[in-house]
Write an enzyme that holds these catalytic residues in place. Structure first.
Site, PDB file in Angstrom:
ATOM      1  N   LYS A  10       4.534  30.504  40.108  1.00  0.00           N
ATOM      2  CA  LYS A  10       3.839  30.240  41.381  1.00  0.00           C
ATOM      3  C   LYS A  10       3.792  28.669  41.363  1.00  0.00           C
ATOM      4  O   LYS A  10       4.092  27.935  40.475  1.00  0.00           O
ATOM      5  CB  LYS A  10       2.498  30.510  41.158  1.00  0.00           C
ATOM      6  CG  LYS A  10       1.669  30.264  39.779  1.00  0.00           C
ATOM      7  CD  LYS A  10       1.098  28.975  39.871  1.00  0.00           C
ATOM      8  CE  LYS A  10       0.436  28.572  38.811  1.00  0.00           C
ATOM      9  NZ  LYS A  10      -0.061  27.133  38.392  1.00  0.00           N
ATOM     10  N   GLY A  98       3.685  24.228  34.421  1.00  0.00           N
ATOM     11  CA  GLY A  98       2.643  24.274  35.771  1.00  0.00           C
ATOM     12  C   GLY A  98       3.186  25.482  36.900  1.00  0.00           C
ATOM     13  O   GLY A  98       2.518  25.445  37.790  1.00  0.00           O
ATOM     14  N   LEU A  99       4.156  26.042  36.537  1.00  0.00           N
ATOM     15  CA  LEU A  99       4.658  27.105  37.483  1.00  0.00           C
ATOM     16  C   LEU A  99       3.895  28.689  36.998  1.00  0.00           C
ATOM     17  O   LEU A  99       4.532  29.700  37.431  1.00  0.00           O
ATOM     18  CB  LEU A  99       6.148  27.232  37.266  1.00  0.00           C
ATOM     19  CG  LEU A  99       6.930  26.229  37.727  1.00  0.00           C
ATOM     20  CD1 LEU A  99       8.453  26.421  37.882  1.00  0.00           C
ATOM     21  CD2 LEU A  99       6.665  25.957  39.339  1.00  0.00           C
ATOM     22  N   GLY A 100       3.040  28.536  35.955  1.00  0.00           N
ATOM     23  CA  GLY A 100       2.252  29.722  35.443  1.00  0.00           C
ATOM     24  C   GLY A 100       3.403  30.659  34.631  1.00  0.00           C
ATOM     25  O   GLY A 100       3.266  32.005  34.687  1.00  0.00           O
ATOM     26  N   GLY A 101       4.605  30.354  34.152  1.00  0.00           N
ATOM     27  CA  GLY A 101       5.424  31.268  33.602  1.00  0.00           C
ATOM     28  C   GLY A 101       4.949  32.037  32.685  1.00  0.00           C
ATOM     29  O   GLY A 101       5.091  33.289  32.700  1.00  0.00           O
ATOM     30  N   SER A 103       1.874  33.041  32.141  1.00  0.00           N
ATOM     31  CA  SER A 103       1.162  34.111  32.748  1.00  0.00           C
ATOM     32  C   SER A 103       1.719  35.179  33.629  1.00  0.00           C
ATOM     33  O   SER A 103       1.258  36.518  33.699  1.00  0.00           O
ATOM     34  CB  SER A 103       0.197  33.357  33.793  1.00  0.00           C
ATOM     35  OG  SER A 103      -0.410  32.313  32.992  1.00  0.00           O
ATOM     36  N   ASP A 136      -4.792  31.738  35.122  1.00  0.00           N
ATOM     37  CA  ASP A 136      -4.113  32.201  36.157  1.00  0.00           C
ATOM     38  C   ASP A 136      -3.033  33.297  35.983  1.00  0.00           C
ATOM     39  O   ASP A 136      -1.850  33.348  36.369  1.00  0.00           O
ATOM     40  CB  ASP A 136      -3.314  30.808  36.370  1.00  0.00           C
ATOM     41  CG  ASP A 136      -2.407  30.246  35.528  1.00  0.00           C
ATOM     42  OD1 ASP A 136      -2.479  30.814  34.408  1.00  0.00           O
ATOM     43  OD2 ASP A 136      -1.610  29.287  35.684  1.00  0.00           O
TER      44      ASP A 136
HETATM   45  O1  C5P Z   1      -7.540  30.483  31.240  1.00  0.00           O
HETATM   46  P1  C5P Z   1      -6.520  29.577  30.471  1.00  0.00           P
HETATM   47  O2  C5P Z   1      -6.316  30.154  29.084  1.00  0.00           O
HETATM   48  O3  C5P Z   1      -5.411  29.251  31.354  1.00  0.00           O
HETATM   49  O4  C5P Z   1      -7.216  28.311  30.470  1.00  0.00           O
HETATM   50  C1  C5P Z   1      -6.690  27.253  29.264  1.00  0.00           C
HETATM   51  C2  C5P Z   1      -7.593  26.111  29.125  1.00  0.00           C
HETATM   52  O5  C5P Z   1      -7.717  25.268  30.205  1.00  0.00           O
HETATM   53  C3  C5P Z   1      -9.154  26.707  28.673  1.00  0.00           C
HETATM   54  O6  C5P Z   1      -9.199  26.761  27.549  1.00  0.00           O
HETATM   55  C4  C5P Z   1      -9.958  25.538  29.136  1.00  0.00           C
HETATM   56  O7  C5P Z   1     -10.023  24.466  28.178  1.00  0.00           O
HETATM   57  C5  C5P Z   1      -9.157  24.909  30.431  1.00  0.00           C
HETATM   58  N1  C5P Z   1      -9.495  25.412  31.821  1.00  0.00           N
HETATM   59  C6  C5P Z   1     -10.541  24.782  32.231  1.00  0.00           C
HETATM   60  N2  C5P Z   1     -11.313  25.412  33.583  1.00  0.00           N
HETATM   61  C7  C5P Z   1     -10.191  26.343  34.141  1.00  0.00           C
HETATM   62  C8  C5P Z   1      -9.055  26.755  33.764  1.00  0.00           C
HETATM   63  C9  C5P Z   1      -8.756  26.333  32.310  1.00  0.00           C
HETATM   64  O8  C5P Z   1     -11.391  24.086  31.894  1.00  0.00           O
HETATM   65  N3  C5P Z   1     -10.690  26.722  35.468  1.00  0.00           N
END
Ligand code: C5P
Length: 328
Positions: A10, A98-101, A103, A136
């Site tokens: 993405k 940053g491409l969400g690979g 996920s 994501d």
């Molecule tokens: O949800 P995910 O595991 O991708 O998030 C990784 C880290 O990015 C989280 O632990 C948090 O520190 C940060 N994050 C955030 N706010 C978001 C998404 C992610 O602070 N909306």
């Protein structure tokens, strides 16, 4: 029966970071758009138990820290299924790009697992599992153009838009998303910043107004390819970016990685109608008016030493049509 699927990447078309929530995550408002670049995943369930991940790329974790691992654990529980799950990842997307690979891989495994076991999970249950594992992931259960709110995990499918050529530039840097958020907080929590910077909610509502105006136009019955001011039909995604939307992460990532700001400028000079960082980077993308312009732009960028490749944005129908490679 092994199941092979494509895990498409993405890009983020605009991303606003809002207030820090009680759980430590940030409010987010973004438009996700799936693109044609992808990893390939082969999933097989055999007799036994456990989860094994194989990948030739040393940057991909093979233990519980891999999002695929956590998704499979939860999905096997939810499906009340038993067996040993083997996952082979052919990594083509950048790691931490940053491409969400990562996920996309996890969601691809979730859907492949349902196919391999011939046991579907309710859509709501899949979204719950995906959201629990990462912000994501859920977008990849929809594909196409997707509105992301909450911490990015609340997703709403937007109208399927015609695909548009893009050029993806992958600089040789991995940006940590939590660090980028931490840097954002550091910059926005100072005493004086409250006076000079618009508040978090003002900034969110700026993008929300631009999106709302764009959506009301999209749903008004105007045919895909609105008329531009000059009277020519234009791809709706270009209409959206013309509203001046930005990715907030650029403010914290570009000062730390000046090369990425240069990459964005190089994309603009190579003919992109719009160029931006995707997510927290390090990938940059440019949207182009035609496949020829994208091919010329990518060639020019490569001559300048950038790792650049052309692709297209992937509408929802194409995303699902191309998702399954084989199931035998
Ligand atoms: O949800 P995910 O595991 O991708 O998030 C990784 C880290 O990015 C989280 O632990 C948090 O520190 C940060 N994050 C955030 N706010 C978001 C998404 C992610 O602070 N909306």
């Amino acid at each position: 029966m092994p199941v092979t699927v494509r895990a498409f990447a993405k890009i983020n078309i605009g991303l606003r970071i809002g207030a820090v929530r009680e759980d430590g995550f940030h409010e987010l408002l973004t438009v996700y758009q799936t693109i044609g670049l992808h990893d390939l995943l082969r999933v097989e369930v055999r007799r036994g138990q456990g989860i094994e991940i194989h990948c030739a790329n040393p940057g991909v974790p093979r233990d519980e820290s891999n999002t695929c691992f956590r998704v499979v654990e939860q999905a096997m529980d939810a499906l009340r299924a038993k067996g040993k799950v083997n996952i082979d990842i052919e990594k083509r997307l950048p790691v931490q790009g940053g491409l969400g690979g990562a996920s996309a891989n996890a969601v691809a495994v979730l859907v492949a697992l349902e196919l391999a076991l011939k046991k579907p999970l309710p859509a709501g249950e899949k979204l719950r599992i995906a959201a629990e594992v990462g912000s994501d992931l859920p977008l990849f259960l929809l594909g196409g153009t997707v509105l992301g709110v909450g911490r990015g995990e609340q997703v709403y499918p937007l109208q399927d838009l015609p695909s548009i050529p893009c050029v993806i530039v992958t600089p040789d840097a991995g940006v940590s998303t939590p660090k980028a958020f931490a840097e954002w907080d550091r910059r926005h929590s100072g005493e004086g910043s409250k006076l000079t910077l618009p508040t978090a909610s003002d900034r969110m509502s700026g993008l929300s107004c631009a999106l709302s105006a764009w959506l009301s136009k999209a749903y008004s019955g105007a045919p895909p390819g609105f008329r531009s001011r000059r009277g020519r039909a234009e791809n709706p995604l270009l209409e959206l970016v013309r509203a001046g939307i930005e990715n907030d992460f650029e403010q914290v990532v570009f000062p730390e990685y000046p090369k990425l700001r240069e990459g964005k400028r190089a994309l603009e000079h190579a003919g992109a109608k719009y160029a931006s960082l995707s997510g927290s980077g390090s990938t940059l993308y440019g949207l182009f008016a035609s496949p020829e312009a994208a091919a010329r732009g990518a060639a020019r960028l490569r001559r300048q030493g950038w790792a650049a490749q052309t692709t297209i944005t992937l509408p929802r129908r194409a995303y699902w049509r191309k998702f399954l490679v084989s199931s035998s």
